[in-house]
Design a protein around this motif. Structure first.
Motif: not given
Ligand SMILES: Cc1ncc(COP(=O)(O)O)c(C=O)c1O
Length: 741
Positions: A70-72, A80-85, A211-214
């Motif tokens: 996610l950070e990457h 590109l909207p993805v969640p931040a931890t 991103f749990g199936d990466m």
């Protein structure tokens, strides 16, 4: 089944969840809401965050991979909207005393697309965001990505076998496609950009989650997951497939090999879905709705796709993706007869006694369907070599971003205009783009008639200047027996000695007199700078000066037709007319100008263009488009940066010297002429020239014939010929001559 798929999802009472949030994220009095998950516990927090509590069987390494990914992505593609931890990953204990890795991530706006309406526009957005995530992850590495999940479709045969759902035939059918993924572009992929994990609001995609199936896999496997999920939504398979592929390929292009397996991979994904569902149904009765939610739609799509033979499915996808290879997709049976039937028969004859079907070009080589390789000694359009990647890239890239007409501003075309003008002598300061040599000569004709007020033309005997009605009239080489348009006069082409300036001027003056006797006045004198169709003649500069002066004395403009001889063929300069040292009034360009992409031009003086502009506008839809500009620049870039025009001089000398040597030993060959990388060799007769060219094909060389009687061997290769190509050509010609005599 074992690990995260066997272990039940975490269980937390609400007050325990609140305690976790208070303790680790200092969030007191939060409002909690339910969220779906296959094997974890996801909780909505205050409508702003998601508390992600991983399955107790989940490894710390995998969770680390997710947070780093996610950070990457956020750094690589900030748009590109993805969640931040938020903060760190912590360890918590669920109600059953199992330790779970727990994270807090931001909630993205929008709702999952699963279950809502889905049109082609949204499907394209889904394809686009899947592609973007895949691109953003390209530089990402994590050792945990090597893990193997049930969802990995490369494991499908094994997963299906242990699920007991049968389907052995379909499993076998997709095995070759699964094996083929081994050599397709791969990397760490999200692997689950599905409608469940793509969010949208008001018809606009707002982000990707989960991103749990990466895992590390082929990018087309990643795309197959996305496409499968979209196709489950409607019977409109092909409209949605087109949309997903369109969206995906706007970000990155798929290779032919990837598209070839995509349909089979979708089938594999559907089989995996059904198998995983069957396996988990019993074990997780509590999560039954989630686990079986795709069963009926998966079965339906599987039935539709499975009914298509693999070749048909691949063909449809290749048509929609634009990777269809016309050569291999279309049966080559009876091509000559079909061509003759559909395409005018004798109106458009083919080369050679045995017509050639070419399927591929590369540099100076052309390849036939049976993979026979031919040295190209004929084609000047491919001036920098066949299928040059610089041109295909440049044009493809431009077509992929914008291609309109010339009534909008475009920096590329303005720059090309200036770039070409910079190669022209004063006072040539104006360029008008066209789509062909014919169109360029037509436009030159309009310019000349408006400027001079006259309506007749002077051309060389056996000239060729184009294919339109008027240019056919200006192409004496094409006139049927007895045909001579009233407003066209010819002059004798420059053969032999004594071709002085005076002789040049006299020839135009003679033609002018003939026109005036018929009540006509010439607007234009035009000549191919290399007199190619006239037999490839070595015209001295003085003679050309005479032609220009003769034209002006007759009140006409002079046009140097560089459609065939331009673009460095004469070398080391770009234009052959420069050898005469006097600027023409008009220059026309074409053929090599776009290395096969249609583009031509007229170069003239502003004063001449202004006269046409006082009464007309000039516009041609496909002329001066951004894609034409891309082709024009690419050709000039390669041509000039690699100095091909200088190479043409050297190779041309070598070629003609070799030809003269050969001619001295072979009674069939006579005089050798030409400037730069161009040679015309007199052959004993038209029949002998034809036979020789056919024999050359048998020896792996493609050449042509020209000249008033068709008895001149024409050698006009791409300018990329090097010494070994010249040597090969001479060797093959020697052998062909031996065979012919
Ligand atoms: C000297 C010359 N002018 C004009 C043309 C016409 O060009 P196009 O076929 O691109 O219309 C040709 C084509 O062979 C040519 O050789």
């Amino acid at each position: 089944m074992s690990g995260i798929f066997a272990e039940p999802a975490p269980k937390f009472a609400a007050d325990r969840l609140r305690a976790v949030l208070r303790e680790h994220w200092a969030l007191p009095d939060v409002e909690l809401g339910p969220l779906d998950s296959e094997r974890d516990l996801n909780v909505l927090v205050d409508g702003r965050y998601v508390l992600k509590i991983s399955n107790p069987a989940e490894s710390a390494e995998v969770v680390d991979m997710e947070t780093r990914a996610l950070e990457h992505v956020r750094t690589a593609d900030p748009g590109l909207p993805v969640p931040a931890t938020i903060g760190a990953v912590v360890r918590t204990t669920d109600d059953a005393g199992r330790e779970c890795l727990t994270r807090l991530i931001t909630l993205l706006p929008g709702q999952p697309l699963e279950g809502g309406p889905l049109d082609a526009d949204l499907a394209a957005q889904v394809g686009a965001i899947a592609s973007r995530v895949s691109v953003a992850l390209q530089g990402f590495f994590h050792p945990a990505a090597g893990r193997s999940l049930l969802w990995d479709i490369r494991r499908m045969p094994e997963v299906v076998a242990s699920s007991g759902i049968g389907m052995a035939e379909l499993v076998d059918r997709v095995r070759p496609a699964l094996a083929a993924t081994a050599m397709l572009p791969s990397g760490i992929q999200h692997a689950d950009v599905t409608l469940t994990n793509v969010l949208a609001a008001d018809g606009v995609v707002t982000g990707v989650i989960d991103f749990g199936d990466m895992q590390h896999t082929a990018r087309v496997v990643d795309l197959a997951a996305t496409l499968t999920s979209v196709l489950r939504r409607s019977d409109d398979l092909w409209r949605l497939t087109e949309a997903v592929l369109r969206g995906y390929q706007r970000q990155q292009l798929l290779s032919t090999a990837e598209v070839a397996v995509l349909g089979e991979l979708v089938i594999a994904r559907l089989l995996t879905t059904l198998a995983v569902s069957a396996m988990r149904r019993g074990a997780h009765a509590d999560n039954l709705r989630y686990i079986t939610q795709y069963d009926s739609t998966s079965s339906r799509v599987l039935e539709l796709l499975g009914a298509l033979p693999p070749d048909d499915l691949a063909d449809r996808l290749s048509r929609l993706a634009g990777t269809r290879d016309l050569t291999n997709a279309i049966a080559p049976t009876s091509l000559p007869a079909r061509r003759a039937e559909a395409m005018g028969g004798p109106l458009s004859p083919l080369f050679y006694r045995q017509p050639l079907e070419l399927v591929r070009g590369e540099g100076p080589w052309l390849f036939a369907r049976d993979n026979t390789r031919y040295l190209d000694a004929y084609n000047n359009v491919a001036v920098i070599g066949h299928a040059h990647p610089t041109v295909t890239r440049a044009v493809g890239q431009q077509l992929a971003s914008l291609n309109t007409h010339s009534r909008y501003l475009h920096a590329g075309i303005v720059d090309l205009a200036e770039r070409i003008l910079a190669t022209m002598p004063a006072p040539l300061d104006t360029i008008l783009f066209t789509t062909s040599g014919t169109e360029a000569n037509e436009l030159a004709w309009r310019l000349a008639t408006e400027y001079t007020g006259a309506t007749a033309a002077v051309i060389a005997e056996h000239a060729y200047h184009g294919a339109s009605k008027w240019l056919a009239d200006l192409s004496s080489n094409e006139w049927p027996a007895g045909y001579r348009p009233a407003h066209v006069a010819t002059f004798a082409a420059p053969r032999g000695d004594g071709l002085t300036e005076t002789v040049g001027a006299q020839r135009i003056s003679l033609a002018d007199r003939a026109l005036r006797a018929a009540g006509e006045r010439p607007a234009l004198v035009l000549a191919d700078s290399q007199f190619t169709s006239e037999g490839i003649l070595d015209v001295p500069g003085d003679f050309v000066v005479g032609l220009v002066n003769g034209a002006h004395a007759a009140g006409a403009l002079y046009l140097a037709d560089e459609v065939q001889s331009g673009y460095g063929r004469s070398g080391p300069q770009l234009w052959r007319f420069l050898l005469a040292g006097v600027p023409p009034d008009l220059v026309t360009l074409g053929k090599p100008m776009g290395a096969g992409y249609p583009i031509g031009a007229v170069v003239t003086r502003r004063e001449i263009a202004d006269v046409l502009a006082s009464r007309y506008e000039y516009f041609s839809t496909f002329a001066a488009t951004p894609a034409a500009a891309a082709a024009g620049h690419a050709v000039l870039d390669v041509l000039t940066l690699t100095d091909l025009p200088a190479q043409a001089v050297e190779m041309g000398e070598l070629l003609r010297n070799g030809l003269r040597d050969l001619a001295s030993q072979q009674p069939l060959l006579g005089e050798v002429r030409g400037t730069g990388l161009l040679a015309g060799v007199d052959v004993a007769s038209r029949e002998a020239a034809k036979a020789l060219v056919s024999e050359l094909v048998n020896h792996g060389v493609l050449a042509g014939t020209t000249g008033p009687r068709g008895d001149v061997l024409k050698v006009r290769p791409p300018l990329v010929w090097e010494k070994r190509h010249v040597t090969l050509f001479l060797d093959r010609l020697r052998r062909a001559l031996d065979a012919a005599t």
